[in-house]
Design a protein around this motif. Sequence first.
Motif, PDB file in Angstrom:
ATOM      1  N   GLU A 239       0.811  -1.214   0.000  1.00  0.00           N
ATOM      2  CA  GLU A 239       0.000   0.000   0.000  1.00  0.00           C
ATOM      3  C   GLU A 239       0.848   1.270   0.000  1.00  0.00           C
ATOM      4  O   GLU A 239       0.419   2.305  -0.524  1.00  0.00           O
ATOM      5  CB  GLU A 239      -0.965  -0.042   1.179  1.00  0.00           C
ATOM      6  N   LEU A 240       2.060   1.203   0.545  1.00  0.00           N
ATOM      7  CA  LEU A 240       2.962   2.356   0.458  1.00  0.00           C
ATOM      8  C   LEU A 240       3.423   2.600  -0.971  1.00  0.00           C
ATOM      9  O   LEU A 240       3.527   3.743  -1.419  1.00  0.00           O
ATOM     10  CB  LEU A 240       4.195   2.130   1.348  1.00  0.00           C
ATOM     11  N   THR A 241       3.705   1.505  -1.687  1.00  0.00           N
ATOM     12  CA  THR A 241       4.329   1.620  -3.008  1.00  0.00           C
ATOM     13  C   THR A 241       3.346   1.521  -4.166  1.00  0.00           C
ATOM     14  O   THR A 241       3.660   1.953  -5.280  1.00  0.00           O
ATOM     15  CB  THR A 241       5.380   0.515  -3.195  1.00  0.00           C
ATOM     16  N   GLY A 242       2.177   0.917  -3.930  1.00  0.00           N
ATOM     17  CA  GLY A 242       1.229   0.707  -5.016  1.00  0.00           C
ATOM     18  C   GLY A 242       1.692  -0.327  -6.024  1.00  0.00           C
ATOM     19  O   GLY A 242       1.220  -0.349  -7.170  1.00  0.00           O
ATOM     20  N   ILE A 243       2.610  -1.208  -5.616  1.00  0.00           N
ATOM     21  CA  ILE A 243       3.148  -2.224  -6.528  1.00  0.00           C
ATOM     22  C   ILE A 243       2.221  -3.437  -6.556  1.00  0.00           C
ATOM     23  O   ILE A 243       1.834  -3.952  -5.504  1.00  0.00           O
ATOM     24  CB  ILE A 243       4.567  -2.646  -6.092  1.00  0.00           C
ATOM     25  N   PRO A 244       1.865  -3.936  -7.740  1.00  0.00           N
ATOM     26  CA  PRO A 244       1.054  -5.157  -7.825  1.00  0.00           C
ATOM     27  C   PRO A 244       1.766  -6.344  -7.182  1.00  0.00           C
ATOM     28  O   PRO A 244       3.004  -6.394  -7.149  1.00  0.00           O
ATOM     29  CB  PRO A 244       0.887  -5.369  -9.337  1.00  0.00           C
ATOM     30  N   PHE A 245       0.979  -7.295  -6.697  1.00  0.00           N
ATOM     31  CA  PHE A 245       1.572  -8.443  -6.010  1.00  0.00           C
ATOM     32  C   PHE A 245       1.000  -9.752  -6.535  1.00  0.00           C
ATOM     33  O   PHE A 245      -0.125  -9.819  -7.031  1.00  0.00           O
ATOM     34  CB  PHE A 245       1.358  -8.352  -4.498  1.00  0.00           C
ATOM     35  N   LEU A 246       1.814 -10.795  -6.395  1.00  0.00           N
ATOM     36  CA  LEU A 246       1.433 -12.133  -6.841  1.00  0.00           C
ATOM     37  C   LEU A 246       1.816 -13.140  -5.766  1.00  0.00           C
ATOM     38  O   LEU A 246       3.000 -13.329  -5.490  1.00  0.00           O
ATOM     39  CB  LEU A 246       2.152 -12.475  -8.154  1.00  0.00           C
ATOM     40  N   PRO A 247       0.842 -13.796  -5.136  1.00  0.00           N
ATOM     41  CA  PRO A 247       1.174 -14.825  -4.147  1.00  0.00           C
ATOM     42  C   PRO A 247       1.366 -16.184  -4.812  1.00  0.00           C
ATOM     43  O   PRO A 247       0.747 -16.480  -5.837  1.00  0.00           O
ATOM     44  CB  PRO A 247      -0.057 -14.842  -3.243  1.00  0.00           C
ATOM     45  N   THR A 248       2.220 -17.010  -4.230  1.00  0.00           N
ATOM     46  CA  THR A 248       2.231 -18.419  -4.601  1.00  0.00           C
ATOM     47  C   THR A 248       1.005 -19.058  -3.941  1.00  0.00           C
ATOM     48  O   THR A 248       0.340 -18.426  -3.113  1.00  0.00           O
ATOM     49  CB  THR A 248       3.518 -19.109  -4.127  1.00  0.00           C
ATOM     50  N   PRO A 249       0.670 -20.308  -4.273  1.00  0.00           N
ATOM     51  CA  PRO A 249      -0.583 -20.876  -3.754  1.00  0.00           C
ATOM     52  C   PRO A 249      -0.759 -20.772  -2.242  1.00  0.00           C
ATOM     53  O   PRO A 249      -1.823 -20.387  -1.761  1.00  0.00           O
ATOM     54  CB  PRO A 249      -0.513 -22.329  -4.229  1.00  0.00           C
ATOM     55  N   MET A 250       0.271 -21.112  -1.460  1.00  0.00           N
ATOM     56  CA  MET A 250       0.103 -21.032  -0.010  1.00  0.00           C
ATOM     57  C   MET A 250       0.465 -19.660   0.543  1.00  0.00           C
ATOM     58  O   MET A 250       0.354 -19.422   1.746  1.00  0.00           O
ATOM     59  CB  MET A 250       0.879 -22.144   0.689  1.00  0.00           C
ATOM     60  N   MET A 332      12.497  -2.033   5.080  1.00  0.00           N
ATOM     61  CA  MET A 332      12.204  -1.455   3.770  1.00  0.00           C
ATOM     62  C   MET A 332      11.084  -0.424   3.870  1.00  0.00           C
ATOM     63  O   MET A 332      11.148   0.647   3.244  1.00  0.00           O
ATOM     64  CB  MET A 332      11.831  -2.561   2.781  1.00  0.00           C
ATOM     65  N   ASN A 333      10.071  -0.735   4.659  1.00  0.00           N
ATOM     66  CA  ASN A 333       8.962   0.210   4.819  1.00  0.00           C
ATOM     67  C   ASN A 333       9.428   1.511   5.463  1.00  0.00           C
ATOM     68  O   ASN A 333       8.965   2.597   5.099  1.00  0.00           O
ATOM     69  CB  ASN A 333       7.855  -0.426   5.663  1.00  0.00           C
ATOM     70  N   LYS A 334      10.342   1.407   6.411  1.00  0.00           N
ATOM     71  CA  LYS A 334      10.875   2.611   7.053  1.00  0.00           C
ATOM     72  C   LYS A 334      11.655   3.448   6.044  1.00  0.00           C
ATOM     73  O   LYS A 334      11.523   4.680   6.000  1.00  0.00           O
ATOM     74  CB  LYS A 334      11.773   2.230   8.228  1.00  0.00           C
ATOM     75  N   GLU A 335      12.441   2.773   5.216  1.00  0.00           N
ATOM     76  CA  GLU A 335      13.212   3.475   4.188  1.00  0.00           C
ATOM     77  C   GLU A 335      12.288   4.182   3.201  1.00  0.00           C
ATOM     78  O   GLU A 335      12.538   5.327   2.800  1.00  0.00           O
ATOM     79  CB  GLU A 335      14.100   2.468   3.449  1.00  0.00           C
ATOM     80  N   ILE A 336      11.200   3.517   2.825  1.00  0.00           N
ATOM     81  CA  ILE A 336      10.249   4.114   1.880  1.00  0.00           C
ATOM     82  C   ILE A 336       9.487   5.266   2.531  1.00  0.00           C
ATOM     83  O   ILE A 336       9.240   6.304   1.902  1.00  0.00           O
ATOM     84  CB  ILE A 336       9.276   3.039   1.361  1.00  0.00           C
ATOM     85  N   LYS A 337       9.129   5.096   3.790  1.00  0.00           N
ATOM     86  CA  LYS A 337       8.387   6.151   4.491  1.00  0.00           C
ATOM     87  C   LYS A 337       9.214   7.428   4.592  1.00  0.00           C
ATOM     88  O   LYS A 337       8.683   8.547   4.511  1.00  0.00           O
ATOM     89  CB  LYS A 337       7.993   5.661   5.885  1.00  0.00           C
ATOM     90  N   ASP A 338      10.529   7.264   4.744  1.00  0.00           N
ATOM     91  CA  ASP A 338      11.406   8.433   4.840  1.00  0.00           C
ATOM     92  C   ASP A 338      11.544   9.156   3.503  1.00  0.00           C
ATOM     93  O   ASP A 338      11.857  10.349   3.461  1.00  0.00           O
ATOM     94  CB  ASP A 338      12.796   8.007   5.340  1.00  0.00           C
ATOM     95  N   ASP A 339      11.338   8.424   2.410  1.00  0.00           N
ATOM     96  CA  ASP A 339      11.421   9.018   1.066  1.00  0.00           C
ATOM     97  C   ASP A 339      10.361   8.348   0.199  1.00  0.00           C
ATOM     98  O   ASP A 339      10.650   7.450  -0.583  1.00  0.00           O
ATOM     99  CB  ASP A 339      12.823   8.805   0.487  1.00  0.00           C
TER     100      ASP A 339
END
Length: 570
Positions: A239-250, A332-339
Amino acid sequence: MESKNSETTVDGNLLVARSLVLAGVECMFGVVGIPVTSLANRAVALGIRFIAFRNEQSAGYAASAYGYLTGKPGILLTVSGPGCVHGLAGLSNAATNAWPMVMISGSCDQKDFGRGDFQELDQISVVKPFVKCSAKATDISKIPNHVFEVLSSAASGRPGGCYLDIPSDVLHQTVSESEAVNLLAAAENSRNQEASETVGNLEIEKAVSLLRHAERPLIVFGKGAAFARAENALKKLVELTGIPFLPTPMGKGLVSDTHELAATASRSLAIGRCDVALVIGARLNWLLHFGESPKWSKDVKFILLDISKEEIELRKPYLGLVGDARKVLDSMNKEIKDDPFCLGSSHPWVEAISKKAKENVSRMELQLAKDVVPFNFLTPMRIIRDAISAEGSPAPILVSEGANTMDVGRAVLVQTEPRTRLDAGTWGTMGVGMGYCIAAAVASPGRLVVAVEGDSGFGFSAMEVETLVRYDLPVVVIVFNNGGVYGGDRRNPEEITGPYKDDPAPTSFVPGAAYHILIEAFGGKGYLVETPEELKSALAESFSARKPAVINVTIDPYAGAESGRMQHKN
């Protein structure tokens, strides 16, 4: 038991049980017999729940899944020799799926080993290919340390299976109560807490920079992220990045399948065109096409986040991050939140993924909307999906196996919560269903468990429906009954020849098998359904009752495909 000086003595069985309790074990799975029956009874008396199975194979599958669902090693107890061999199914399953599990087996008297003793087997050698570590308690004094050793190893680093061998004579040795207390204290004090590797700030910055400057980034996550309890950090990253995601089955459910950035329905586009892929707790193995073209772009840059350094070294990604998924994602989220940066819904990549997903979902829904009788796979799967969704939260735990049944279910059934899907896994193992059901019900008391099984997969361990009834577990088993492996006799005319041409095909079962009657023999509830209304009624009644049930769904034997979606390998 008391000695001549009136001090209570402790035998090996009790010392094992006390060691397990001290280590925090709450549940065990297994089949008792010589020489471990007393061990199981002692464990139960000390407050450990023992779930007794009909076969060690299913018990082992249960122990492995319990480890995944709880984050603590699942314990399998077996007898010696053949019991140990049967338990290898679960132990190897734990190793392959990277789930924490410990198998404890009795073994023959040490003085008689090599002389043809009862159920004699070099069990340490037999388990070697499937374990992170193994230990043999050659004396009662070694029991506590070995118990803590195998439990610690199973859960540390990349999780996996471990093994503890306890000879019959050791189980009958004794020590004084004071000696037992000292042995237990020493073992607990020596417990190792292995620290996970820490990813440095520079690597975090590199990973974020790659995502920030990518034109078509993708986040892929699997059951390793689920085991790490990384769902909150993962959802925040999406939600911070808006990047699409793909899960494996589990991995399904770590971020809801209904999320607007889910790329499951546009999988081919997502992996075929992404230029940077952050892969979290998922291996670039056959399930992800080894990360190679033509399924993936030949120029894709992989950022691989895994607890195992060896996995990173094997796959040779553009950037490897070795560490706990939740902790690394928090960084990573902290790094993105800072910039901050975020693609946004109008980004061309997000729009392309969303458009393709909507198109594919619309086509699928047109097929699902049809009430096809005799049933194909889609009609009952839609009805099951709607019934599960209507349960709300906490969502039922779904167990799925079978070629066509699992493949169709993966596309149709929706996961909205983490660790609510168990299936054939990395190995594609059939026969795991009943063990997984029991593990899920024990790990999450009171939560509804729904198994959607092909008749072949169900048949591997169908007798465990008696175990469901015996422990009164809230499990509803839905059997897609199409009369055989893939659907009965699919041979070409030229294959029907030879002296045994009139025998049933190797893929055929008894037509119209009454699987629902099997559970009724033990006091459970069975349903035979052939129409949409019958299925809806059976699901509503069984879900509401929260009691063991089998719903036998008659499927057109020609509705599926041979080998499901893997015809090219058969």
